[in-house]
Design a protein around this motif. Sequence first.
Motif, PDB file in Angstrom:
ATOM      1  N   GLY A 102       0.821  -1.221   0.000  1.00 23.69           N
ATOM      2  CA  GLY A 102       0.000   0.000   0.000  1.00 23.69           C
ATOM      3  C   GLY A 102       0.844   1.255   0.000  1.00 23.69           C
ATOM      4  N   GLY A 103       1.940   1.238   0.747  1.00 24.66           N
ATOM      5  CA  GLY A 103       2.848   2.383   0.753  1.00 24.66           C
ATOM      6  C   GLY A 103       3.480   2.618  -0.610  1.00 24.66           C
ATOM      7  N   LEU A 104       3.889   1.544  -1.262  1.00 24.05           N
ATOM      8  CA  LEU A 104       4.472   1.686  -2.593  1.00 24.05           C
ATOM      9  C   LEU A 104       3.447   2.210  -3.599  1.00 24.05           C
ATOM     10  N   LEU A 105       2.223   1.720  -3.493  1.00 26.66           N
ATOM     11  CA  LEU A 105       1.181   2.221  -4.402  1.00 26.66           C
ATOM     12  C   LEU A 105       0.854   3.686  -4.114  1.00 26.66           C
ATOM     13  N   GLU A 109       2.040   7.583  -6.850  1.00 27.68           N
ATOM     14  CA  GLU A 109       1.312   8.751  -7.351  1.00 27.68           C
ATOM     15  C   GLU A 109       2.192  10.008  -7.372  1.00 27.68           C
ATOM     16  N   TYR A 110       3.183  10.053  -6.518  1.00 29.07           N
ATOM     17  CA  TYR A 110       4.038  11.244  -6.419  1.00 29.07           C
ATOM     18  C   TYR A 110       5.342  11.098  -7.184  1.00 29.07           C
ATOM     19  N   THR A 124       1.658  -3.740  -6.177  1.00 32.42           N
ATOM     20  CA  THR A 124       0.639  -4.744  -6.471  1.00 32.42           C
ATOM     21  C   THR A 124       1.081  -6.120  -5.990  1.00 32.42           C
ATOM     22  N   LEU A 125       2.342  -6.445  -6.191  1.00 28.65           N
ATOM     23  CA  LEU A 125       2.872  -7.723  -5.720  1.00 28.65           C
ATOM     24  C   LEU A 125       2.797  -7.813  -4.201  1.00 28.65           C
ATOM     25  N   GLY A 126       3.155  -6.734  -3.501  1.00 29.90           N
ATOM     26  CA  GLY A 126       3.090  -6.731  -2.040  1.00 29.90           C
ATOM     27  C   GLY A 126       1.674  -6.896  -1.526  1.00 29.90           C
TER      28      GLY A 126
END
Length: 159
Positions: A102-105, A109-110, A124-126
Amino acid sequence: MRGEAIVLMFVFVGIPWVLGWIYRTHLSHKRFMKVLQLKAEMNSRLLDRVGTDPAVVEFLKSDAQQHMFDVKLTDFGPKVAPPYMRMLTAVQISFMLLSAGGGLLYIREYMLGDGREAFLFLGTLGVALGVGALLSAVAAFAVARLWNNLNNGSELTRS
């Protein structure tokens, strides 16, 4: 750039992990040696007191004496059944993977440039692995409950 990040990760994660493992092994060894020393002192006192009594000499020649001189370490850790520890570990791993994904997703955005696809893939993999681990823990919990119900039911029918 990426090689430096991997090296930094190994330095900040790997070195403390190895040092912790060495420390834990050292404490385990100290505990084993202390138990071994206490057991040896107890056995020598016992043998000094009984001396050359013929019954004790016969006992020492038998196979039963082997249990008297065995060194057994009891684990003073938490007394939780292994299936529940596996479920708890799966839940912890799933929450870590879900939060990392979730943090990577969220960070994606930034991002500017070509890094967005990598963050999308890793995020997505995480998340997928986190959901899979959480479903695994839920399935293990359900199977453990069913197994417990089956065992309790079979004991009731035997009585």
